[in-house]
Design a protein around this motif. Sequence first.
Motif, PDB file in Angstrom:
ATOM      1  N   LYS A   1     -48.867 -80.534 -33.812  1.00 38.07           N
ATOM      2  CA  LYS A   1     -48.100 -81.242 -32.799  1.00 38.07           C
ATOM      3  C   LYS A   1     -48.814 -81.150 -31.451  1.00 38.07           C
ATOM      4  CE  LYS A   1     -44.251 -82.197 -35.203  1.00 38.07           C
ATOM      5  NZ  LYS A   1     -43.764 -83.570 -35.457  1.00 38.07           N
TER       6      LYS A   1
ATOM      7  N   SER B   1     -35.413 -83.558 -27.840  1.00 34.72           N
ATOM      8  CA  SER B   1     -36.105 -82.409 -28.431  1.00 34.72           C
ATOM      9  C   SER B   1     -36.351 -81.277 -27.435  1.00 34.72           C
ATOM     10  CB  SER B   1     -37.457 -82.844 -29.017  1.00 34.72           C
ATOM     11  OG  SER B   1     -37.284 -83.788 -30.038  1.00 34.72           O
TER      12      SER B   1
ATOM     13  N   LEU C   1     -47.403 -80.735 -28.807  1.00 34.34           N
ATOM     14  CA  LEU C   1     -46.696 -79.666 -28.104  1.00 34.34           C
ATOM     15  C   LEU C   1     -47.350 -78.307 -28.305  1.00 34.34           C
ATOM     16  CD1 LEU C   1     -44.046 -79.346 -26.401  1.00 34.34           C
ATOM     17  CD2 LEU C   1     -42.919 -78.689 -28.525  1.00 34.34           C
ATOM     18  N   SER C   2     -48.078 -78.124 -29.397  1.00 30.28           N
ATOM     19  CA  SER C   2     -48.668 -76.819 -29.707  1.00 30.28           C
ATOM     20  C   SER C   2     -49.920 -76.525 -28.895  1.00 30.28           C
ATOM     21  CB  SER C   2     -49.004 -76.746 -31.202  1.00 30.28           C
ATOM     22  OG  SER C   2     -50.059 -77.657 -31.531  1.00 30.28           O
TER      23      SER C   2
ATOM     24  N   VAL D   1     -38.946 -76.416 -32.909  1.00 27.43           N
ATOM     25  CA  VAL D   1     -39.500 -77.697 -33.344  1.00 27.43           C
ATOM     26  C   VAL D   1     -40.306 -77.459 -34.621  1.00 27.43           C
ATOM     27  CG1 VAL D   1     -41.147 -79.539 -32.790  1.00 27.43           C
ATOM     28  CG2 VAL D   1     -39.606 -78.657 -31.018  1.00 27.43           C
TER      29      VAL D   1
ATOM     30  N   ALA E   1     -43.376 -83.297 -28.921  1.00 22.43           N
ATOM     31  CA  ALA E   1     -42.789 -82.635 -30.084  1.00 22.43           C
ATOM     32  C   ALA E   1     -42.815 -83.514 -31.326  1.00 22.43           C
ATOM     33  CB  ALA E   1     -41.350 -82.220 -29.777  1.00 22.43           C
ATOM     34  N   ASN E   2     -43.010 -84.805 -31.131  1.00 18.54           N
ATOM     35  CA  ASN E   2     -43.008 -85.741 -32.257  1.00 18.54           C
ATOM     36  C   ASN E   2     -44.378 -86.324 -32.568  1.00 18.54           C
ATOM     37  OD1 ASN E   2     -40.015 -86.468 -33.203  1.00 18.54           O
ATOM     38  ND2 ASN E   2     -39.975 -86.012 -31.020  1.00 18.54           N
TER      39      ASN E   2
ATOM     40  N   THR F   1     -40.298 -84.366 -25.572  1.00 13.04           N
ATOM     41  CA  THR F   1     -39.917 -84.961 -26.850  1.00 13.04           C
ATOM     42  C   THR F   1     -41.064 -85.764 -27.446  1.00 13.04           C
ATOM     43  OG1 THR F   1     -37.569 -84.997 -26.323  1.00 13.04           O
ATOM     44  CG2 THR F   1     -38.340 -86.613 -27.932  1.00 13.04           C
TER      45      THR F   1
ATOM     46  N   THR G   1     -42.487 -73.402 -37.444  1.00 13.06           N
ATOM     47  CA  THR G   1     -42.067 -73.997 -36.186  1.00 13.06           C
ATOM     48  C   THR G   1     -43.167 -73.860 -35.149  1.00 13.06           C
ATOM     49  OG1 THR G   1     -41.006 -71.928 -35.492  1.00 13.06           O
ATOM     50  CG2 THR G   1     -39.608 -73.584 -36.572  1.00 13.06           C
TER      51      THR G   1
ATOM     52  N   ALA H   1     -37.687 -77.450 -28.198  1.00 12.85           N
ATOM     53  CA  ALA H   1     -39.009 -77.052 -27.734  1.00 12.85           C
ATOM     54  C   ALA H   1     -38.943 -75.766 -26.929  1.00 12.85           C
ATOM     55  CB  ALA H   1     -39.619 -78.174 -26.894  1.00 12.85           C
TER      56      ALA H   1
ATOM     57  N   SER I   1     -42.656 -71.811 -28.821  1.00 11.07           N
ATOM     58  CA  SER I   1     -41.841 -72.350 -27.736  1.00 11.07           C
ATOM     59  C   SER I   1     -42.702 -72.720 -26.531  1.00 11.07           C
ATOM     60  CB  SER I   1     -40.777 -71.339 -27.322  1.00 11.07           C
ATOM     61  OG  SER I   1     -41.383 -70.171 -26.809  1.00 11.07           O
TER      62      SER I   1
END
Length: 340
Positions: A130, A173, A132-133, A182, A121-122, A118, A190, A177, A193
Amino acid sequence: MSEPARRFPWAPGVSTGLGSLPGSDVVEAVSFVLDTVPEFAYLPELPARGLGADMIGRTASLLVELPMEWQPHGWTVTGAAGQDLRRARDFLHRDLDAITEHGAGLDVLKVQVTGPVTLAANAELPNLHKVLSDHGAFRDLSESLAEGVRLHLAELASRLPGTALVLQLDEPSLPAALSGSVPTPSGYGTVRSISRSVAGPALQRVLAGASPGSRTVHCCAADVPFDLLVSSGADAVAIDFALLNKANLDSVGEIVDAGTSLWLGVVPSSDAELSFAAARERVFGLWRRLGFDDALLAGTVVPTPACGLAGASPGYARRATKLLRDVGRSLLDGAEPSRS
């Protein structure tokens, strides 16, 4: 179902909050928690204080050698700490001082931290993607968070000797994810994943900062990946009762049967009509559907709000917390509520 293999630091028949409360006075919030749920107290979070008291900023203050600052588009990884991060650290320091002053002698204290998925993801990278990417950046973040959580718990242990510490990772999140839903910073796409093989070790690294039996993951979203959370080391899973459905009921039964504690959000997190009978029936109704012995209920289920109470009125937060305390204690009866 046999007796749970793990022994949790909290006692049977308790309830707790999920972290956030309305208001901005930390001493008042700590006093309320200690007066209302002393058997399973938690370090309250007060996002109404502003930037740095929000869940992302608060957790950013724990990161080791990975500073973040608030940019127009959100919390962003930067080269050096600035005033936003200093503010977040100051909020947390005040909170620790308050719990140290007023919480001496506590049997159990729970602390909440945004989980690595999370958080990633934020939070954003300097290139406006992000965290996350980028799998390399995500691993760096999860390792930094794991070390920060370890140090955070060590400081609390030194401040409150003899108090058992419970770690709660907030992962709202995580399902998005895993499913690749996201949103990107622009909002027009988005983020790809994240695989379970990447998310699981990240969760495991951070959860490892707490003692076995004291590791909880809270996910107030649909499609909770129960098996992933337990395989990553969660001893308890906190969920919103209203989001349970036939599709995930079997998963709940499986983790409970394996000895995992179930924290069940049985009252709304924002102002609504409250009913002790209805909240208690939600717990017993689910337990009946799962088919487990009532005698094991109080030692397995912990009643909570559906999510944090920051968006509720102070009066509602007080009433909801007291009602949940009473629901938890009533589970010690080990019998179904009257249906008359």
